[in-house]
Design a protein around this motif. Structure first.
Motif, PDB file in Angstrom:
ATOM      1  N   GLY A   1     -32.797  35.419 -54.573  1.00 12.88           N
ATOM      2  CA  GLY A   1     -34.128  35.428 -55.167  1.00 12.88           C
ATOM      3  C   GLY A   1     -35.042  34.321 -54.711  1.00 12.88           C
ATOM      4  O   GLY A   1     -36.143  34.159 -55.261  1.00 12.88           O
TER       5      GLY A   1
ATOM      6  N   ARG B   1     -38.913  32.838 -63.072  1.00 14.27           N
ATOM      7  CA  ARG B   1     -37.588  33.480 -63.119  1.00 14.27           C
ATOM      8  C   ARG B   1     -36.771  32.891 -64.269  1.00 14.27           C
ATOM      9  O   ARG B   1     -36.681  31.676 -64.420  1.00 14.27           O
ATOM     10  CB  ARG B   1     -36.852  33.284 -61.796  1.00 14.27           C
TER      11      ARG B   1
ATOM     12  N   ARG C   1     -32.610  40.367 -61.667  1.00 12.06           N
ATOM     13  CA  ARG C   1     -33.620  40.766 -60.679  1.00 12.06           C
ATOM     14  C   ARG C   1     -34.907  41.276 -61.332  1.00 12.06           C
ATOM     15  O   ARG C   1     -35.888  41.474 -60.643  1.00 12.06           O
ATOM     16  CB  ARG C   1     -33.045  41.879 -59.777  1.00 12.06           C
TER      17      ARG C   1
ATOM     18  N   SER D   1     -37.431  41.260 -65.205  1.00 10.35           N
ATOM     19  CA  SER D   1     -38.079  40.271 -66.081  1.00 10.35           C
ATOM     20  C   SER D   1     -37.252  39.969 -67.323  1.00 10.35           C
ATOM     21  O   SER D   1     -37.499  38.977 -68.014  1.00 10.35           O
ATOM     22  CB  SER D   1     -39.463  40.792 -66.504  1.00 10.35           C
TER      23      SER D   1
END
Length: 793
Positions: A400, A550, A681, A683
């Protein structure tokens, strides 16, 4: 007996006469050149060890020890070898040639210096000495010098027995004053001696079921013993782990100093190995393959001081100094091998303009902004692209961190300058995912992105191959299908290789045949020190920052007795509309067994979680079957995917919020971190549950590291310290020997210095051809075990 019908032909269908001629030519040239052992790279004995000399064992025997012979003896041996070759061609079936006499190998005279490749027969190691050394793989002076002790003991002041604590590991020296032999029951032998130390103290030492040590335990023998002390009142007993018999002549090498302990085998004593090392040091040439100005720049001692210091250090400072120099050398030769392996050290590459306006145009089309780490790495990439040198750069980043976006920008810059780009992924699942991402990034910028994978229909595959060859595709994403013989690029300028370690050497080279710039991506964080050695031929860039917003993945370690609670939590997530992974592992790696285990686990979970829709993914499935399962999972057609580690890299399912890892103790920390990265990956808050079947304190301590950190590089550093470096880079580094002194967890500064020097050397002399680098080149050849490498230099 040499007969045409019995000779194996290592060079295709060559006749015996052709093989004789091929071997005769370098031997005759060596004789004509004065017998200086310079005609063949690495010395004549390297040639004799090759398959070319295989059919001629008498020639090899005549020339054995050639490097250590005097010029006259060399000439005599060469003439005898040539005579053997000439005679071999004239023999008929059933007629044997007379074995040529083996030239005597003269032993070194007192004070004489030997060549570094002199055979061990010249070392004066006593009757049977060369045979003992050869049994340990030590055939030359160089071998003995670099057979370092695996540990050192401080025997300058051996402990007073009255001060020894119960359970302490100690080394004591003394004289045997009495000996006992007991057999308490059949099959058990206990040997005991009472040892009197120089201070007058006494210790009882014992051996259990080791009858072979008995012959050295005679009364009056002087012994050095190492073992665990056991205190019984004022008496000390020792369970012996290591025994040495010492005579007065060997006191100086085995006592009263810091003493090296060597790898050995039964019948070869430590005293013999120390004596051999000492003799080798006395006769070693004074030369150093590192000139004085390089040693001064990097603050390392000379080679002779280092070799004395590793075998017979005067004090701790001498041992540290020796370790630093010899570690430096290990890394230097490793970096040189890496840079030379398969290609020239410096290649002419493409030269791109890589305009700033194009970078801004690309970023403006993104739904997010680059992080500072992405900008820094992109700057490093564009500096390479603007250079005449071929870019060869590794971009490391955690899951990510945005590696793909950076690679997409580089591909866009290549296309803007009129070149094609390619991205090669190790699996079709990952290739499809990259294709979707690149199409999203580049499609709106009028870049034509294509996909080429093995699962495509033949007609579609042929059409894509034609478009690539005609330049109708700007960027092509694919698997190994990109490197098939019928794939031709119109003008390939940049190749991006994802998870490069999963491809073989030859596979990568086919993609890079046109010398495009090369960008390697890896989502497997490894410590910088390991990256600098494992990827010595690549410059290193690290994206060490995650995009804002994130949510960190919450990780929980539980024992397998609480498994039911873990799956209750999973079911709660599924009821909220989320999905989950469950990964299983086996102690033994076997696709058949893993498939069976995964299948059984899937059945168990269908029973435990009857509400959940469960499906299965494992390594025995075809690529098309795996793709179909993943597409169904992404489309939310089922809730829980039971998988083997086939999902470790790259799979992107934003709705998956839970990763359960069964038998987590069977994975390394870095692999656990990779698996954890399959969730988080989207929210929503995501979770990783580690189910451990082993409850040892050591295991829990290791797994607590992954529970307490989400930083892949921190975890990789911890994994390196706990488990060691292991294999550096899989098949890519076949032939590279183990690092004997190196400590990758703590040697980053030395590695950086050695890498800097290796690059400096090859920048000025890419093939090490200058005469002043002759010793360095020779040492590099001898340290390298890779045939492919030797063909380079």
């Amino acid at each position: 007996m040499l007969e045409r019908s019995s000779v194996s032909l290592p060079y295709g269908m060559a006749t015996v006469q052709e093989l004789q001629d091929r071997l005769r030519r370098p031997l005759a040239a060596e004789l004509a050149a004065g017998c200086h052992d310079r005609i063949v790279a690495g010395g004549l004995e390297k040639l004799l060890a090759s398959p070319l000399a295989g059919p001629f064992p008498q020639v090899r025997e005549v020339l054995r020890g050639y490097a250590g012979m005097e010029a006259g003896a060399r000439a005599e041996a060469l003439r005898a070898a040539l005579g053997v070759l000439d005679g071999a061609g004239k023999k008929g079936p059933g007629r044997a040639s007379q074995p040529a006499p083996k030239p005597a190998v003269p032993q070194a005279a007192p004070g004489e210096r030997l060549a570094i490749d002199a055979p061990v027969e010249r070392l004066n190691t006593g009757p049977g000495g060369p045979r003992k050394l050869a049994s340990l793989g030590l055939h030359t002076l160089r071998d003995v010098l670099h057979a370092y002790p695996h540990r050192h003991e401080d025997r300058r002041a051996l402990p007073d027995l009255s001060q020894v604590e119960d359970g302490q590991k100690v080394t004591v020296m003394g004289t045997v004053v009495s000996k006992f032999r007991r057999t308490p029951r059949p099959g058990m032998l206990i040997l005991e001696v009472v040892l009197e130390t120089p201070s007058g103290g006494r210790v009882k030492a014992s051996w259990f079921n080791q009858p072979w040590v008995e012959k050295g335990l005679r009364e009056g023998a002087r012994l050095v013993l190492t073992g665990r002390a056991k205190k019984f009142g004022r008496q000390t007993q020792l369970a012996v782990e290591h025994l040495e018999t010492v005579d007065a002549a060997q006191d100086s090498l085995s006592t009263g100093r810091i003493v090296g302990v060597y790898d050995a085998k039964e019948g070869i004593s430590q005293e013999f190995l120390r004596r051999a090392a000492h003799r080798a040091l006395e006769t070693a040439p004074p030369d150093d393959y590192l000139p004085a100005h390089w040693r001064k720049k990097y603050g390392v001692t000379d080679l002779a001081d280092a070799l004395w210091g590793i075998h017979f250090p005067r004090d701790e400072a001498h041992l540290r100094r020796a370790n630093t120099r010899l570690k430096f050398d290990e890394y230097l030769f490793l970096e040189l091998r890496m840079l030379l392996q398969g290609e020239d050290a410096v290649l002419q590459g493409k030269r791109f303009e890589a305009r700033g306006d194009d970078i801004h145009r690309f970023e403006a089309a993104l739904p997010f902004r680059f992080t500072n780490a992405q900008r820094r790495v992109l700057l490093e990439i564009t500096d390479d692209m603007r250079s005449d040198r071929q870019m060869a750069r590794l971009v490391q980043g955690d899951v990510g961190s945005g590696k793909t976006a950076v690679a997409a920008c580089a591909l866009y810059l290549a296309v803007r300058d009129g070149y094609q780009g390619a991205l090669m992924a190790p699996t079709e699942i990952l290739a499809r995912q990259h294709y979707a991402n690149l199409a999203g990034y580049l499609g709106q910028l009028d870049v034509r992105v294509g996909l080429l994978i093995g699962a495509m229909a033949p007609k579609a595959k042929l059409e894509m191959q034609t478009r690539i060859a005609e330049g109708d595709v700007d960027v092509v994403v694919g698997t190994q299908a990109l490197i098939q013989e019928n794939v031709r690029f119109d003008n390939l300028g940049l190749a991006v290789v994802d998870e490069e370690h999963r491809f073989g050497v030859q596979q990568r080279r086919r993609l890079l045949a046109g010398r495009p710039d090369v960008l390697v991506m890896s989502a497997t964080p490894i410590p910088r020190s390991l990256a600098l050695t494992a990827y010595g031929d690549l410059e290193l860039s690290i994206i060490d920052e995650l995009p804002p917003g994130r949510t960190p993945i919450e990780t929980k370690l539980i024992q397998d007795v609480h498994r039911q609670q873990a799956y209750g939590f999973v079911m709660g997530q599924i009821r909220q509309g989320r999905q989950a992974f469950v990964v299983t592992a086996l102690i033994e790696e076997s696709e058949n067994l893993e498939a069976l285990a995964a299948t059984q686990l899937a059945e168990d979970l269908r029973a435990i979680l009857p509400e959940a829709r469960v499906d299965l993914l494992h390594g025995k499935m075809s690529a098309a079957e795996k793709d179909a399962v993943m597409e169904r999972f992404r489309a939310r057609e089922f809730d829980l995917l039971v998988s083997t580690t086939v999902i470790e890299v790259g799979v992107d399912v934003p709705n998956a919020t839970v990763m359960v890892i069964e038998n987590a103790e069977r994975f390394g920390l870095a692999q656990l971190h990779q698996l954890r990265g399959r969730v988080g990956r989207g929210s929503a808050q995501s979770y990783c549950v580690l189910i451990a079947g082993e409850t040892s304190l050591k295991t829990r301590k290791r797994l607590k590291i992954i529970e307490g950190s989400t930083d892949g590089f921190v975890i990789a550093e911890a994994d390196l310290k706990l488990r060691g470096p292991g294999e550096l880079r899989g098949t890519r580094q076949s032939g590279i020997p183990d690092l004997r002194l190196a400590d990758l967890a703590n040697d980053e500064e030395i590695i950086v210095q050695a890498r800097e020097l290796a690059k400096h050397i090859l920048a000025h002399d890419p093939r090490l051809e200058h005469p002043r680098l002759g010793y360095l080149r020779s040492e590099l050849q001898n340290r390298s075990q890779s045939v492919a490498y030797r063909e380079v230099i």
